[in-house]
Design an enzyme around this catalytic site. Structure first.
Site, mmCIF file in Angstrom:
data_model
loop_
_atom_site.group_PDB
_atom_site.id
_atom_site.type_symbol
_atom_site.label_atom_id
_atom_site.label_comp_id
_atom_site.label_asym_id
_atom_site.label_seq_id
_atom_site.Cartn_x
_atom_site.Cartn_y
_atom_site.Cartn_z
ATOM 1 N N GLU A 18 117.243 40.919 -3.296
ATOM 2 C CA GLU A 18 117.401 39.362 -2.892
ATOM 3 C C GLU A 18 118.568 38.749 -3.742
ATOM 4 O O GLU A 18 119.227 39.568 -4.769
ATOM 5 C CB GLU A 18 116.430 38.283 -3.353
ATOM 6 N N ARG A 101 106.828 30.575 -7.636
ATOM 7 C CA ARG A 101 107.886 31.362 -8.200
ATOM 8 C C ARG A 101 109.319 30.875 -7.414
ATOM 9 O O ARG A 101 109.333 30.071 -6.721
ATOM 10 C CB ARG A 101 107.891 32.682 -8.158
ATOM 11 N N ASN A 149 114.567 28.998 1.101
ATOM 12 C CA ASN A 149 115.643 29.806 1.036
ATOM 13 C C ASN A 149 117.101 29.047 0.967
ATOM 14 O O ASN A 149 116.952 28.074 1.623
ATOM 15 C CB ASN A 149 115.823 30.805 2.040
ATOM 16 N N ASP A 198 116.195 34.334 6.403
ATOM 17 C CA ASP A 198 116.221 34.377 4.875
ATOM 18 C C ASP A 198 117.279 33.706 4.205
ATOM 19 O O ASP A 198 117.573 32.525 4.745
ATOM 20 C CB ASP A 198 116.292 35.720 4.562
#
Length: 291
Positions: A18, A101, A149, A198
């Protein structure tokens, strides 16, 4: 490199690659593997990578004005010094949400660091967006979702794009002069069967690119939200792209092995690698965070 011909440039086999970001000051592409707790650096001239262990799940890495980096660990925002391999805590945004997170981030044109959180179990709508500049970190007031995202900014910094991954929606929000958010409208909805949107990235023409997790592709949308192009990959989970190189005309894409069984991994031996392709357009110059 042919246009729209993604190929692996660094074999890392990331569980959840990522956050790719091109850092001009050292002419390298930085990214993370969230689940493996790793920070990666790729030097395209030498064609080699280097990695550091992080003390927990690491959602993103971005350059800071002091020559170091900010990273989003599950425990909070840290300053990362590659020379020492050290992580120093700066701020804990969600001490009251231990199941959350950090997941993705970007630096706005004014140097503010924007980042999002998510439910690590990918169930509760406990993901929020934050704006961090100087020594002040505030929750932006955007609606909570399970998996955030982005965000990403338009070239002039007046539009914020942010993604509700499980909801398969990309939203567009006005950014006011003081950095606060204004009106929000739907930018694009990903149809069933095309994967999940994403990480978003904006190019020099103001068009938005999004990785498609489980969709075998990245897509490019014009500023009005119309689909312009889809580029297919040999792996299913594309998480985000970044524009790099001296001319910002190489697109790098992080990918993931997460969720793939042994059969799928056999069919996708390059899953989790860092890819590159010619996008046919330049990206925007990066910014450094003033925190």
């Amino acid at each position: 490199m042919a246009i729209a011909d993604p190929h692996s440039v660094l074999s890392v086999g990331a569980t959840l690659g990522e956050g790719p970001v091109w850092v001009a000051r050292d002419a390298a592409l930085w990214f993370v593997d969230i689940k493996a707790h790793r920070v990666h650096r790729y030097d395209p001239v030498l064609g080699v990578g280097r990695s550091w262990d992080a003390p927990g799940q690491v959602g993103w890495i971005l350059p800071t004005a002091d020559g170091l980096f900010a990273v989003g660990l599950q425990s909070g925002v840290h300053r990362f010094d590659p020379a020492q391999g050290s992580f120093a805590l700066i701020h804990i945004p969600e001490a009251h949400l231990p199941g959350n997170r950090q997941n993705d981030a970007c630096v706005a044109p004014d140097g503010a660091l924007w980042f999002g959180s998510m439910d690590d179990a990918e169930e509760a709508d406990s993901g929020y967006f934050y704006r961090f500049q100087g020594d002040r970190c505030i929750e932006t007031g955007l609606p909570a979702v399970s998996i955030t995202n982005g965000p990403a900014f338009s070239p002039d910094g007046n539009i914020l794009y942010h993604t509700d991954t499980l909801g398969k929606r990309i939203w567009r929000t006005d950014v006011l002069d003081d950095g606060s958010v204004g009106n929000t409208t739907l930018f694009a909805k990903i149809e069933d069967g095309a994967g999940y949107p994403d990480g978003p990235t904006v190019d020099a023409e103001g068009c938005l690119w999004t990785g498609l997790f489980g969709g075998w592709a990245v897509r490019r949308y014009d500023p009005a939200g119309k689909l312009m192009r889809e580029i297919r990959f040999p792996v299913a989970n594309i998480t985000k792209i970044a524009f790099g190189g001296d001319d910002l005309r190489t697109a790098y894409a992080t990918t993931a092995r997460k969720g793939l069984d042994m059969t799928a991994l056999t069919e996708q031996p390059l899953a989790g690698d860092l890819f590159a392709f010619d996008p046919g357009v330049a990206g925007l110059p990066g910014h450094v965070a003033t925190i």
